[in-house]
Motif scaffolding. Structure first.
Motif, PDB file in Angstrom:
ATOM      1  N   LYS A  50      80.913 -39.847   1.848  1.00  0.00           N
ATOM      2  CA  LYS A  50      82.100 -40.347   0.990  1.00  0.00           C
ATOM      3  C   LYS A  50      81.846 -40.251  -0.108  1.00  0.00           C
ATOM      4  CE  LYS A  50      85.309 -40.919   4.986  1.00  0.00           C
ATOM      5  NZ  LYS A  50      86.122 -42.691   5.509  1.00  0.00           N
ATOM      6  N   ASP A  51      80.627 -41.401  -0.519  1.00  0.00           N
ATOM      7  CA  ASP A  51      79.983 -41.834  -1.257  1.00  0.00           C
ATOM      8  C   ASP A  51      79.827 -40.730  -2.406  1.00  0.00           C
ATOM      9  OD1 ASP A  51      80.107 -44.489  -0.386  1.00  0.00           O
ATOM     10  OD2 ASP A  51      78.146 -43.992   0.103  1.00  0.00           O
ATOM     11  N   TYR A  52      79.329 -38.887  -1.376  1.00  0.00           N
ATOM     12  CA  TYR A  52      79.429 -38.164  -2.616  1.00  0.00           C
ATOM     13  C   TYR A  52      80.407 -37.034  -3.093  1.00  0.00           C
ATOM     14  CZ  TYR A  52      74.914 -39.994  -2.514  1.00  0.00           C
ATOM     15  OH  TYR A  52      73.782 -41.015  -2.326  1.00  0.00           O
ATOM     16  N   LYS A  53      80.792 -36.635  -4.236  1.00  0.00           N
ATOM     17  CA  LYS A  53      82.069 -35.286  -3.888  1.00  0.00           C
ATOM     18  C   LYS A  53      81.544 -34.064  -3.476  1.00  0.00           C
ATOM     19  CE  LYS A  53      84.521 -33.741  -7.433  1.00  0.00           C
ATOM     20  NZ  LYS A  53      85.150 -33.244  -9.410  1.00  0.00           N
ATOM     21  N   GLU A  54      80.394 -33.950  -3.658  1.00  0.00           N
ATOM     22  CA  GLU A  54      79.953 -32.470  -2.784  1.00  0.00           C
ATOM     23  C   GLU A  54      78.305 -32.337  -2.703  1.00  0.00           C
ATOM     24  OE1 GLU A  54      80.332 -29.328  -5.915  1.00  0.00           O
ATOM     25  OE2 GLU A  54      77.757 -29.796  -7.600  1.00  0.00           O
ATOM     26  N   GLY A  55      78.483 -31.426  -1.579  1.00  0.00           N
ATOM     27  CA  GLY A  55      76.158 -31.094  -0.967  1.00  0.00           C
ATOM     28  C   GLY A  55      75.801 -31.742   0.155  1.00  0.00           C
ATOM     29  N   ILE A  56      77.238 -33.070   0.142  1.00  0.00           N
ATOM     30  CA  ILE A  56      76.911 -33.824   1.410  1.00  0.00           C
ATOM     31  C   ILE A  56      78.175 -33.542   2.628  1.00  0.00           C
ATOM     32  CG2 ILE A  56      76.291 -35.994   2.535  1.00  0.00           C
ATOM     33  CD1 ILE A  56      74.848 -36.752   0.420  1.00  0.00           C
ATOM     34  N   TRP A  57      77.812 -33.632   3.423  1.00  0.00           N
ATOM     35  CA  TRP A  57      78.536 -33.312   4.796  1.00  0.00           C
ATOM     36  C   TRP A  57      78.054 -33.933   6.175  1.00  0.00           C
ATOM     37  CZ3 TRP A  57      77.826 -29.929   1.043  1.00  0.00           C
ATOM     38  CH2 TRP A  57      78.678 -29.086   0.851  1.00  0.00           C
ATOM     39  N   ALA A  58      79.023 -34.470   6.850  1.00  0.00           N
ATOM     40  CA  ALA A  58      78.647 -34.990   7.926  1.00  0.00           C
ATOM     41  C   ALA A  58      78.736 -34.040   9.622  1.00  0.00           C
ATOM     42  CB  ALA A  58      79.513 -36.228   8.298  1.00  0.00           C
ATOM     43  N   ALA A  59      78.188 -34.306  10.702  1.00  0.00           N
ATOM     44  CA  ALA A  59      78.695 -33.639  11.969  1.00  0.00           C
ATOM     45  C   ALA A  59      78.755 -35.138  12.781  1.00  0.00           C
ATOM     46  CB  ALA A  59      78.011 -33.054  12.075  1.00  0.00           C
ATOM     47  N   ILE A  60      79.674 -34.773  13.758  1.00  0.00           N
ATOM     48  CA  ILE A  60      79.618 -36.149  14.541  1.00  0.00           C
ATOM     49  C   ILE A  60      79.769 -35.547  15.843  1.00  0.00           C
ATOM     50  CG2 ILE A  60      81.356 -37.395  13.210  1.00  0.00           C
ATOM     51  CD1 ILE A  60      83.525 -37.023  14.684  1.00  0.00           C
ATOM     52  N   GLY A  61      78.979 -36.821  17.148  1.00  0.00           N
ATOM     53  CA  GLY A  61      78.797 -36.332  18.585  1.00  0.00           C
ATOM     54  C   GLY A  61      78.022 -37.010  18.763  1.00  0.00           C
ATOM     55  N   LEU A  62      77.675 -37.498  19.990  1.00  0.00           N
ATOM     56  CA  LEU A  62      77.439 -38.067  21.222  1.00  0.00           C
ATOM     57  C   LEU A  62      76.003 -37.089  21.697  1.00  0.00           C
ATOM     58  CD1 LEU A  62      77.006 -40.247  22.891  1.00  0.00           C
ATOM     59  CD2 LEU A  62      78.538 -39.574  25.001  1.00  0.00           C
ATOM     60  N   HIS A  63      74.763 -37.231  21.672  1.00  0.00           N
ATOM     61  CA  HIS A  63      73.838 -36.592  21.735  1.00  0.00           C
ATOM     62  C   HIS A  63      73.294 -37.009  23.403  1.00  0.00           C
ATOM     63  CE1 HIS A  63      69.349 -35.632  22.052  1.00  0.00           C
ATOM     64  NE2 HIS A  63      69.338 -35.318  20.779  1.00  0.00           N
ATOM     65  N   PRO A  64      73.427 -35.975  23.857  1.00  0.00           N
ATOM     66  CA  PRO A  64      72.925 -36.503  25.201  1.00  0.00           C
ATOM     67  C   PRO A  64      72.004 -37.792  25.893  1.00  0.00           C
ATOM     68  CG  PRO A  64      71.691 -34.209  24.912  1.00  0.00           C
ATOM     69  CD  PRO A  64      72.606 -34.918  23.255  1.00  0.00           C
ATOM     70  N   ILE A  65      70.376 -37.636  25.138  1.00  0.00           N
ATOM     71  CA  ILE A  65      69.766 -39.366  25.587  1.00  0.00           C
ATOM     72  C   ILE A  65      70.751 -40.316  24.986  1.00  0.00           C
ATOM     73  CG2 ILE A  65      67.609 -37.586  25.065  1.00  0.00           C
ATOM     74  CD1 ILE A  65      67.670 -39.441  22.700  1.00  0.00           C
ATOM     75  N   HIS A  66      71.454 -39.955  24.406  1.00  0.00           N
ATOM     76  CA  HIS A  66      72.515 -41.599  23.776  1.00  0.00           C
ATOM     77  C   HIS A  66      73.640 -41.381  25.052  1.00  0.00           C
ATOM     78  CE1 HIS A  66      70.521 -42.961  21.027  1.00  0.00           C
ATOM     79  NE2 HIS A  66      70.443 -41.550  20.553  1.00  0.00           N
ATOM     80  N   LEU A  67      73.443 -40.815  26.223  1.00  0.00           N
ATOM     81  CA  LEU A  67      74.776 -41.382  27.297  1.00  0.00           C
ATOM     82  C   LEU A  67      74.241 -41.793  28.294  1.00  0.00           C
ATOM     83  CD1 LEU A  67      77.620 -40.502  28.868  1.00  0.00           C
ATOM     84  CD2 LEU A  67      76.113 -38.106  29.607  1.00  0.00           C
ATOM     85  N   GLU A  68      74.865 -43.245  28.365  1.00  0.00           N
ATOM     86  CA  GLU A  68      74.152 -44.014  29.530  1.00  0.00           C
ATOM     87  C   GLU A  68      74.886 -43.696  30.812  1.00  0.00           C
ATOM     88  OE1 GLU A  68      71.804 -46.355  31.070  1.00  0.00           O
ATOM     89  OE2 GLU A  68      72.432 -47.231  29.492  1.00  0.00           O
ATOM     90  N   THR A  69      73.475 -43.093  32.050  1.00  0.00           N
ATOM     91  CA  THR A  69      73.813 -42.291  33.113  1.00  0.00           C
ATOM     92  C   THR A  69      73.221 -43.445  33.398  1.00  0.00           C
ATOM     93  OG1 THR A  69      71.633 -41.964  33.049  1.00  0.00           O
ATOM     94  CG2 THR A  69      74.024 -40.420  32.334  1.00  0.00           C
ATOM     95  N   GLY A  70      72.555 -45.063  33.272  1.00  0.00           N
ATOM     96  CA  GLY A  70      72.220 -45.849  34.660  1.00  0.00           C
ATOM     97  C   GLY A  70      71.275 -44.912  34.926  1.00  0.00           C
ATOM     98  N   LEU A  71      70.951 -43.843  34.978  1.00  0.00           N
ATOM     99  CA  LEU A  71      69.845 -43.254  35.973  1.00  0.00           C
ATOM    100  C   LEU A  71      68.159 -42.682  35.126  1.00  0.00           C
ATOM    101  CD1 LEU A  71      72.457 -40.426  37.107  1.00  0.00           C
ATOM    102  CD2 LEU A  71      71.947 -42.437  38.117  1.00  0.00           C
TER     103      LEU A  71
END
Length: 282
Positions: A50-71
């Motif tokens: 958001k700080d840049y008018k062009e040239g930078i974008w974002a992808a959003i998601g939950l990587h599998p290693i950041h999922l807390e399975t407790g296992l």
């Protein structure tokens, strides 16, 4: 112009000089998509874009290693979210959906399967895989609802990811829009992903693993360039990788495919724009 389709300038490794790195990249006509690994880094990717008018974008998601399975127990990566970062017990669909309202969000991910660290007992392993697959399916659902491509992470799990996506494709009766980031599978797996309509992302790991045959067989219109910075720096480049490293990736791939760097860059940039930025009017 080059587009690094998988960067992590939203990670702590760039906290001290992030703006300088970004401005230097843009000055050298290297654009980037910063990819989230959990809600915190996803939100950071959006804030940066958001700080840049062009040239930078974002992808959003939950990587599998950041999922807390407790296992299993995995040491938090300080370069990523810090020692005090919290894993997520589940994929909060509505929270991520709300974050995706930003016009700067161009993909869901990175999401996928990662069996590098895994439980040792059969029952725990089955539950572990089940949790990752359920979380992946939730993110595929969100991508479908928002008509966004998906950035897939896959480590030691290609056959299972292919099975999941094949079933999903049959239900949707069409191509799957997205990219397999940091592809390190075999040629047969690459063919299956390509048949589904997916792109393959190549980064500095091609200097360490012999992926020449796969790169030769991958159609030019399905190749994406990426760095995965701050990781996977090209030998002889900076210890902390950055989006400018994509220049060396493009040179290596052009050499493997026996085409000019100019043609390779033109094709890869077109692929990135077509996959990620078309819906944004770019």
């Amino acid at each position: 112009m080059l587009i690094d389709t998988h960067a992590h300038l939203n990670f702590r490794a760039f906290d001290k000089d992030r703006n300088w790195v970004i401005k230097n990249c843009l000055k050298q006509k290297v654009w980037m998509i910063n990819v989230g690994s959990n809600f915190s880094t996803s939100r950071k990717a959006v804030e940066i874009a958001k700080d840049y008018k062009e040239g930078i974008w974002a992808a959003i998601g939950l990587h599998p290693i950041h999922l807390e399975t407790g296992l299993i127990k995995i040491k938090n990566d300080d370069e990523e979210t810090g020692k005090n970062s919290q894993k997520e017990n589940f994929f909060d669909y509505e929270k991520y959906k709300d974050l995706a309202k930003s016009e700067k969000v161009v993909a869901i991910g990175e999401t996928g399967l990662d069996y590098y660290w895994k439980p040792k007992t059969k029952n725990k392993l089955e539950e572990f895989k089940k949790r990752q697959k359920e979380t992946l399916l939730e993110q595929l659902k969100l991508a479908g609802e928002l008509n966004l491509p998906v950035i897939f992470h896959c480590r030691m799990a290609h056959q299972e990811l292919i099975e999941i996506l094949s079933k999903k494709r049959k239900v949707k009766s069409g191509k799957i829009k997205g990219a397999v980031h940091c592809f390190t599978g075999n040629l047969e797996q690459a063919k299956k992903y390509l048949e589904m309509g997916l792109h393959l992302g190549f980064n500095g790991i091609i200097f360490k693993l012999d992926l020449d045959k796969i790169i030769k067989k991958t159609p030019l219109e399905k190749i994406l360039l990426e760095t995965d910075c701050p990781y996977l720096s090209v030998p002889g480049y900076k210890k902390r990788n950055d989006p400018l490293g994509v220049k060396l990736i493009s040179q290596k791939i052009a050499k493997i495919k026996k085409i000019s760097v100019k043609n390779l860059v033109a094709a890869a940039t077109h692929n990135a724009q077509n996959l990620f930025l078309t819906n944004k009017g770019l």
